[in-house]
Design an enzyme around this catalytic site. Structure first.
Site, PDB file in Angstrom:
ATOM      1  N   ARG A 165       0.837  -1.205   0.000  1.00 45.18           N
ATOM      2  CA  ARG A 165       0.000   0.000   0.000  1.00 45.18           C
ATOM      3  C   ARG A 165       0.868   1.250   0.000  1.00 45.18           C
ATOM      4  NH1 ARG A 165      -4.743  -0.305   4.429  1.00 45.18           N
ATOM      5  NH2 ARG A 165      -3.898   1.699   5.054  1.00 45.18           N
ATOM      6  N   ARG A 211       0.752   8.036  10.839  1.00 45.22           N
ATOM      7  CA  ARG A 211      -0.588   7.450  11.042  1.00 45.22           C
ATOM      8  C   ARG A 211      -0.788   7.048  12.498  1.00 45.22           C
ATOM      9  NH1 ARG A 211      -0.313   2.997   6.674  1.00 45.22           N
ATOM     10  NH2 ARG A 211      -2.153   2.125   7.696  1.00 45.22           N
TER      11      ARG A 211
HETATM   12  P1  AP5 Z   1      -5.009  -5.383   8.634  1.00 50.30           P
HETATM   13  O1  AP5 Z   1      -6.149  -6.329   8.887  1.00 50.30           O
HETATM   14  O2  AP5 Z   1      -4.763  -4.915   7.261  1.00 50.30           O
HETATM   15  O3  AP5 Z   1      -5.097  -4.159   9.665  1.00 50.30           O
HETATM   16  P2  AP5 Z   1      -6.079  -2.917   9.684  1.00 50.30           P
HETATM   17  O4  AP5 Z   1      -6.387  -2.634  11.124  1.00 50.30           O
HETATM   18  O5  AP5 Z   1      -7.230  -3.137   8.774  1.00 50.30           O
HETATM   19  O6  AP5 Z   1      -5.038  -1.828   9.167  1.00 50.30           O
HETATM   20  P3  AP5 Z   1      -5.135  -0.558   8.213  1.00 50.30           P
HETATM   21  O7  AP5 Z   1      -3.713  -0.106   8.015  1.00 50.30           O
HETATM   22  O8  AP5 Z   1      -5.954  -0.854   7.001  1.00 50.30           O
HETATM   23  O9  AP5 Z   1      -5.827   0.457   9.116  1.00 50.30           O
HETATM   24  P4  AP5 Z   1      -5.786   1.948   8.954  1.00 50.30           P
HETATM   25  O10 AP5 Z   1      -6.827   2.289   9.927  1.00 50.30           O
HETATM   26  O11 AP5 Z   1      -4.479   2.619   9.127  1.00 50.30           O
HETATM   27  O12 AP5 Z   1      -6.055   2.179   7.384  1.00 50.30           O
HETATM   28  P5  AP5 Z   1      -7.363   2.517   6.553  1.00 50.30           P
HETATM   29  O13 AP5 Z   1      -7.307   1.728   5.326  1.00 50.30           O
HETATM   30  O14 AP5 Z   1      -8.565   2.453   7.413  1.00 50.30           O
HETATM   31  O15 AP5 Z   1      -3.690  -6.105   9.211  1.00 50.30           O
HETATM   32  C1  AP5 Z   1      -2.415  -5.492   9.052  1.00 50.30           C
HETATM   33  C2  AP5 Z   1      -1.355  -6.553   8.739  1.00 50.30           C
HETATM   34  O16 AP5 Z   1      -1.209  -7.425   9.873  1.00 50.30           O
HETATM   35  C3  AP5 Z   1      -1.705  -7.464   7.549  1.00 50.30           C
HETATM   36  O17 AP5 Z   1      -0.538  -7.779   6.849  1.00 50.30           O
HETATM   37  C4  AP5 Z   1      -2.278  -8.735   8.216  1.00 50.30           C
HETATM   38  O18 AP5 Z   1      -2.034  -9.864   7.414  1.00 50.30           O
HETATM   39  C5  AP5 Z   1      -1.478  -8.787   9.520  1.00 50.30           C
HETATM   40  N1  AP5 Z   1      -2.255  -9.338  10.625  1.00 50.30           N
HETATM   41  C6  AP5 Z   1      -3.555  -9.057  10.927  1.00 50.30           C
HETATM   42  N2  AP5 Z   1      -3.915  -9.734  12.037  1.00 50.30           N
HETATM   43  C7  AP5 Z   1      -2.821 -10.439  12.447  1.00 50.30           C
HETATM   44  C8  AP5 Z   1      -2.566 -11.320  13.530  1.00 50.30           C
HETATM   45  N3  AP5 Z   1      -3.499 -11.627  14.430  1.00 50.30           N
HETATM   46  N4  AP5 Z   1      -1.331 -11.852  13.655  1.00 50.30           N
HETATM   47  C9  AP5 Z   1      -0.365 -11.549  12.754  1.00 50.30           C
HETATM   48  N5  AP5 Z   1      -0.534 -10.727  11.692  1.00 50.30           N
HETATM   49  C10 AP5 Z   1      -1.762 -10.173  11.555  1.00 50.30           C
HETATM   50  O19 AP5 Z   1      -7.136   4.078   6.236  1.00 50.30           O
HETATM   51  C11 AP5 Z   1      -6.150   4.502   5.342  1.00 50.30           C
HETATM   52  C12 AP5 Z   1      -6.239   6.023   5.197  1.00 50.30           C
HETATM   53  O20 AP5 Z   1      -7.537   6.390   4.684  1.00 50.30           O
HETATM   54  C13 AP5 Z   1      -6.096   6.829   6.491  1.00 50.30           C
HETATM   55  O21 AP5 Z   1      -4.743   7.073   6.828  1.00 50.30           O
HETATM   56  C14 AP5 Z   1      -6.844   8.110   6.115  1.00 50.30           C
HETATM   57  O22 AP5 Z   1      -6.057   8.941   5.284  1.00 50.30           O
HETATM   58  C15 AP5 Z   1      -8.004   7.602   5.276  1.00 50.30           C
HETATM   59  N6  AP5 Z   1      -9.202   7.301   6.076  1.00 50.30           N
HETATM   60  C16 AP5 Z   1      -9.784   6.072   6.274  1.00 50.30           C
HETATM   61  N7  AP5 Z   1     -10.863   6.179   7.055  1.00 50.30           N
HETATM   62  C17 AP5 Z   1     -10.986   7.482   7.377  1.00 50.30           C
HETATM   63  C18 AP5 Z   1     -11.897   8.208   8.182  1.00 50.30           C
HETATM   64  N8  AP5 Z   1     -12.905   7.622   8.842  1.00 50.30           N
HETATM   65  N9  AP5 Z   1     -11.721   9.555   8.288  1.00 50.30           N
HETATM   66  C19 AP5 Z   1     -10.720  10.204   7.651  1.00 50.30           C
HETATM   67  N10 AP5 Z   1      -9.799   9.563   6.883  1.00 50.30           N
HETATM   68  C20 AP5 Z   1      -9.933   8.203   6.749  1.00 50.30           C
END
Ligand code: AP5
Length: 215
Positions: free
Chosen positions: A162, A173
């Site tokens: 990503r 972040r």
């Molecule tokens: P994963 O499941 O991908 O974690 P996640 O919590 O979904 O992580 P994200 O990075 O997607 O969260 P985020 O909140 O930063 O990003 P978002 O896309 O919402 O797991 C992560 C990794 O760990 C993977 O490789 C997985 O395989 C591994 N893993 C998972 N569980 C595991 C376990 N138990 N053991 C071992 N490994 C494990 O947001 C991105 C951007 O969008 C933000 O920065 C912002 O700019 C914008 N945005 C999104 N929502 C908003 C909002 N509401 N308001 C304003 N801006 C927003």
């Protein structure tokens, strides 16, 4: 419609756990605000063009952009289901907007699940995250590796990193999470809606903990 909010830092496993829960229960629907925004960026919609720079910098996009996307999506859902909201709300202001959206479509907030994971583990998870641009499957280079390095097990596409998963942006972040999203924990705790779930261990075990927290 019932709404369950998945709360947790970047890389806490919100998307991974939501995917596991949905695979076992078709009445659940996973909505990731990050995925909605990445799709808008890819399609170069007006919202996507505006959101792109914020996302690259690891900042939150303006509330109005993401709140409109979530409200439109919820308004388009017919029939009973439980919505797993992953990544929204992310600020107390967004939580207020969501309350209005929930009331407006006759839904109810069932619970807020907080996946608790230490910062150093979050950094490691994000550093190793890989995604399939073909079918959306998620991997981690060491924790959840594909059978063939760099290739999706399901569709064979080359896995990608990503744009916002570089070390500098991740640091930012995490800081944004602390400053803007952590206040939501107290907000929902005060309402008696918060369920804390340890987010470390095998994915199936964490998914089971979440199911128990919701029962
Ligand atoms: P994963 O499941 O991908 O974690 P996640 O919590 O979904 O992580 P994200 O990075 O997607 O969260 P985020 O909140 O930063 O990003 P978002 O896309 O919402 O797991 C992560 C990794 O760990 C993977 O490789 C997985 O395989 C591994 N893993 C998972 N569980 C595991 C376990 N138990 N053991 C071992 N490994 C494990 O947001 C991105 C951007 O969008 C933000 O920065 C912002 O700019 C914008 N945005 C999104 N929502 C908003 C909002 N509401 N308001 C304003 N801006 C927003």
């Amino acid at each position: 419609m019932n709404v369950v909010i998945l709360l947790g830092g970047p890389g806490s496993g919100k998307g991974t756990i939501a995917g596991r829960l949905v695979a076992a229960d078709p009445t659940l629907r996973h909505v990731s605000s990050g995925d909605l925004l990445r799709d808008a960026v890819k399609r170069q919609t007006a919202a996507g063009v505006e959101a792109d720079g914020y996302m690259k910098r690891g900042e939150l996009v303006p509330d109005a952009i993401i709140a409109r996307m979530i409200a439109d999506l919820m308004a388009g859902i017919a029939g009973p289901c439980t919505l797993l909201l992953d990544g929204f709300p992310r600020t107390v202001a967004q939580a207020g907007i969501l309350d209005g959206t929930i009331a407006g479509c006759g839904a109810s907030l069932a619970a807020v699940v907080l996946l608790e994971v230490a910062d150093e583990i979050l950094v490691d998870r994000i550093a190793g995250r890989r995604a399939c641009p073909g079918c959306g499957a998620g991997y981690h280079v060491t924790n959840i590796p594909p059978r063939v390095a760099g290739r999706c097990d399901a569709c064979g596409s080359a896995l990608t990193v990503r744009k916002d998963d570089n070390p500098e942006t991740v640091k930012h972040r995490l800081a944004v999470y602390q400053a803007q999203t952590v206040p939501l924990i107290e907000f929902y705790e005060a309402r008696g809606a918060l369920r804390r779930v340890p987010g470390i261990g095998p994915i199936d075990e964490i998914a089971e903990r979440v199911r128990r927290a919701l029962s």
